[in-house]
Scaffold this motif. Structure first.
Motif, PDB file in Angstrom:
ATOM      1  N   ALA A  40     132.812  43.473 -35.773  1.00  0.00           N
ATOM      2  CA  ALA A  40     131.874  43.810 -34.690  1.00  0.00           C
ATOM      3  C   ALA A  40     131.965  42.771 -33.578  1.00  0.00           C
ATOM      4  N   ALA A  41     131.996  41.499 -33.953  1.00  0.00           N
ATOM      5  CA  ALA A  41     132.073  40.421 -32.959  1.00  0.00           C
ATOM      6  C   ALA A  41     133.351  40.541 -32.128  1.00  0.00           C
ATOM      7  N   GLU A  42     134.483  40.782 -32.794  1.00  0.00           N
ATOM      8  CA  GLU A  42     135.751  40.948 -32.078  1.00  0.00           C
ATOM      9  C   GLU A  42     135.668  42.120 -31.108  1.00  0.00           C
ATOM     10  N   ALA A  43     135.124  43.244 -31.575  1.00  0.00           N
ATOM     11  CA  ALA A  43     135.021  44.438 -30.740  1.00  0.00           C
ATOM     12  C   ALA A  43     134.088  44.223 -29.546  1.00  0.00           C
ATOM     13  N   LEU A  44     133.073  43.390 -29.732  1.00  0.00           N
ATOM     14  CA  LEU A  44     132.114  43.110 -28.659  1.00  0.00           C
ATOM     15  C   LEU A  44     132.576  41.960 -27.755  1.00  0.00           C
ATOM     16  N   GLY A  45     133.587  41.216 -28.203  1.00  0.00           N
ATOM     17  CA  GLY A  45     134.093  40.099 -27.424  1.00  0.00           C
ATOM     18  C   GLY A  45     133.179  38.886 -27.430  1.00  0.00           C
ATOM     19  N   VAL A  46     132.495  38.676 -28.564  1.00  0.00           N
ATOM     20  CA  VAL A  46     131.604  37.526 -28.696  1.00  0.00           C
ATOM     21  C   VAL A  46     131.952  36.753 -29.971  1.00  0.00           C
ATOM     22  N   SER A  47     131.406  35.556 -30.093  1.00  0.00           N
ATOM     23  CA  SER A  47     131.639  34.725 -31.269  1.00  0.00           C
ATOM     24  C   SER A  47     131.004  35.358 -32.513  1.00  0.00           C
ATOM     25  N   ALA A  48     131.711  35.262 -33.633  1.00  0.00           N
ATOM     26  CA  ALA A  48     131.169  35.776 -34.898  1.00  0.00           C
ATOM     27  C   ALA A  48     129.917  34.997 -35.318  1.00  0.00           C
ATOM     28  N   ASP A  49     129.721  33.809 -34.752  1.00  0.00           N
ATOM     29  CA  ASP A  49     128.515  33.032 -35.049  1.00  0.00           C
ATOM     30  C   ASP A  49     127.270  33.629 -34.396  1.00  0.00           C
ATOM     31  N   GLU A  50     127.462  34.473 -33.372  1.00  0.00           N
ATOM     32  CA  GLU A  50     126.343  35.103 -32.656  1.00  0.00           C
ATOM     33  C   GLU A  50     125.977  36.472 -33.215  1.00  0.00           C
ATOM     34  N   VAL A  51     126.872  37.049 -33.994  1.00  0.00           N
ATOM     35  CA  VAL A  51     126.633  38.368 -34.593  1.00  0.00           C
ATOM     36  C   VAL A  51     126.140  38.134 -36.014  1.00  0.00           C
ATOM     37  N   PHE A  52     124.934  38.594 -36.292  1.00  0.00           N
ATOM     38  CA  PHE A  52     124.307  38.347 -37.584  1.00  0.00           C
ATOM     39  C   PHE A  52     124.292  39.621 -38.420  1.00  0.00           C
ATOM     40  N   LYS A  53     124.627  39.437 -39.704  1.00  0.00           N
ATOM     41  CA  LYS A  53     124.593  40.562 -40.638  1.00  0.00           C
ATOM     42  C   LYS A  53     123.307  40.494 -41.445  1.00  0.00           C
ATOM     43  N   THR A  54     122.864  41.651 -41.896  1.00  0.00           N
ATOM     44  CA  THR A  54     121.630  41.767 -42.665  1.00  0.00           C
ATOM     45  C   THR A  54     121.992  42.093 -44.104  1.00  0.00           C
ATOM     46  N   LEU A  55     121.579  41.208 -45.014  1.00  0.00           N
ATOM     47  CA  LEU A  55     121.867  41.369 -46.437  1.00  0.00           C
ATOM     48  C   LEU A  55     120.563  41.537 -47.207  1.00  0.00           C
ATOM     49  N   VAL A  56     120.609  42.356 -48.240  1.00  0.00           N
ATOM     50  CA  VAL A  56     119.423  42.595 -49.060  1.00  0.00           C
ATOM     51  C   VAL A  56     119.729  42.159 -50.485  1.00  0.00           C
ATOM     52  N   ALA A  57     118.813  41.368 -51.050  1.00  0.00           N
ATOM     53  CA  ALA A  57     119.009  40.844 -52.406  1.00  0.00           C
ATOM     54  C   ALA A  57     117.756  41.076 -53.236  1.00  0.00           C
ATOM     55  N   ARG A  58     117.958  41.121 -54.548  1.00  0.00           N
ATOM     56  CA  ARG A  58     116.867  41.326 -55.498  1.00  0.00           C
ATOM     57  C   ARG A  58     116.690  40.051 -56.308  1.00  0.00           C
ATOM     58  N   GLY A  59     115.456  39.591 -56.377  1.00  0.00           N
ATOM     59  CA  GLY A  59     115.154  38.409 -57.162  1.00  0.00           C
ATOM     60  C   GLY A  59     115.056  38.731 -58.638  1.00  0.00           C
ATOM     61  N   SER A  72     130.059  35.294 -39.675  1.00  0.00           N
ATOM     62  CA  SER A  72     131.168  34.415 -40.037  1.00  0.00           C
ATOM     63  C   SER A  72     130.891  33.600 -41.304  1.00  0.00           C
ATOM     64  N   ALA A  73     129.680  33.734 -41.851  1.00  0.00           N
ATOM     65  CA  ALA A  73     129.272  32.898 -42.988  1.00  0.00           C
ATOM     66  C   ALA A  73     129.043  33.736 -44.246  1.00  0.00           C
ATOM     67  N   ASN A  74     128.887  33.030 -45.358  1.00  0.00           N
ATOM     68  CA  ASN A  74     128.542  33.662 -46.629  1.00  0.00           C
ATOM     69  C   ASN A  74     127.165  33.180 -47.064  1.00  0.00           C
ATOM     70  N   LEU A  75     126.394  34.079 -47.642  1.00  0.00           N
ATOM     71  CA  LEU A  75     125.080  33.730 -48.159  1.00  0.00           C
ATOM     72  C   LEU A  75     125.239  32.819 -49.367  1.00  0.00           C
ATOM     73  N   ASP A  76     124.517  31.713 -49.374  1.00  0.00           N
ATOM     74  CA  ASP A  76     124.472  30.815 -50.521  1.00  0.00           C
ATOM     75  C   ASP A  76     123.342  31.319 -51.414  1.00  0.00           C
ATOM     76  N   LEU A  77     123.688  31.911 -52.550  1.00  0.00           N
ATOM     77  CA  LEU A  77     122.686  32.539 -53.418  1.00  0.00           C
ATOM     78  C   LEU A  77     121.656  31.546 -53.944  1.00  0.00           C
ATOM     79  N   LYS A  78     122.066  30.304 -54.195  1.00  0.00           N
ATOM     80  CA  LYS A  78     121.113  29.295 -54.675  1.00  0.00           C
ATOM     81  C   LYS A  78     120.099  28.947 -53.590  1.00  0.00           C
ATOM     82  N   LYS A  79     120.577  28.736 -52.369  1.00  0.00           N
ATOM     83  CA  LYS A  79     119.667  28.449 -51.251  1.00  0.00           C
ATOM     84  C   LYS A  79     118.754  29.641 -50.996  1.00  0.00           C
TER      85      LYS A  79
END
Length: 162
Positions: A40-59, A72-79
């Motif tokens: 998405a960031a490449e297609a929009l011509g912006v930094s991947a650091d500015e494009v945020f993905k939404t992740l859903v997790a179950r405790g 551009s990042a990975n979720l740290d499950l411990k954090k």
């Protein structure tokens, strides 16, 4: 004078409109084989650091939490578990996403989910005046101030990535 193309509003956009919140909109050609935020960031011509993905997790208690992190990042499950007050968390299976949130993979927005789940936005978001998040539909992005987003979805900023 050129006719302005009418934007088909998503539910997330309608909710922001109803609240009187200022936001921008961007569209891009998405690829079924690559639904990543970095694409998405490449297609929009912006930094991947500015494009945020939404992740859903179950405790471990089966309660859901939402994490909004740079594409551009990975979720740290411990954090993520620590900040959401769980002993452990695991990502929700993609097959469950629509039933739980009302959104599909590649089009999941932190705005307008079926329920208001506890939401956490990676602290790097505040480095930008505006960030890109899914508008709730593949190929559609909302461009919004991260602090305005956090207030609207009752989110906390936290260190969430590896």
């Amino acid at each position: 004078m050129a006719k302005k193309e009418k934007i088909e509003k998503t539910n997330a956009m309608r909710l922001l409109d109803q609240a009187g919140i200022e936001y921008g909109h961007s569209q891009y050609e998405y690829d079924e084989s690559d639904l990543s935020g970095t694409h998405a960031a490449e297609a929009l011509g912006v930094s991947a650091d500015e494009v945020f993905k939404t992740l859903v997790a179950r405790g471990n208690d089966k309660l859901l939490s939402v994490f909004v992190i740079p594409s551009s990042a990975n979720l740290d499950l411990k954090k993520a578990a620590s900040v959401s007050h769980h002993k452990s968390i695991e990502m929700v299976h993609v097959k469950e996403l629509l039933d739980l949130t009302g959104y599909i993979r590649g089009g999941c927005s932190p705005i307008g989910m079926k329920k208001l789940y506890p939401t956490y936005i990676d602290e790097t978001a505040v480095l930008f005046d505006k960030i890109y998040i899914s508008a709730g539909k593949r190929g559609e992005q909302i461009v919004i101030n991260p602090e305005v987003l956090a207030e609207f979805v009752s989110a906390e900023f936290a260190d969430l990535t590896k």
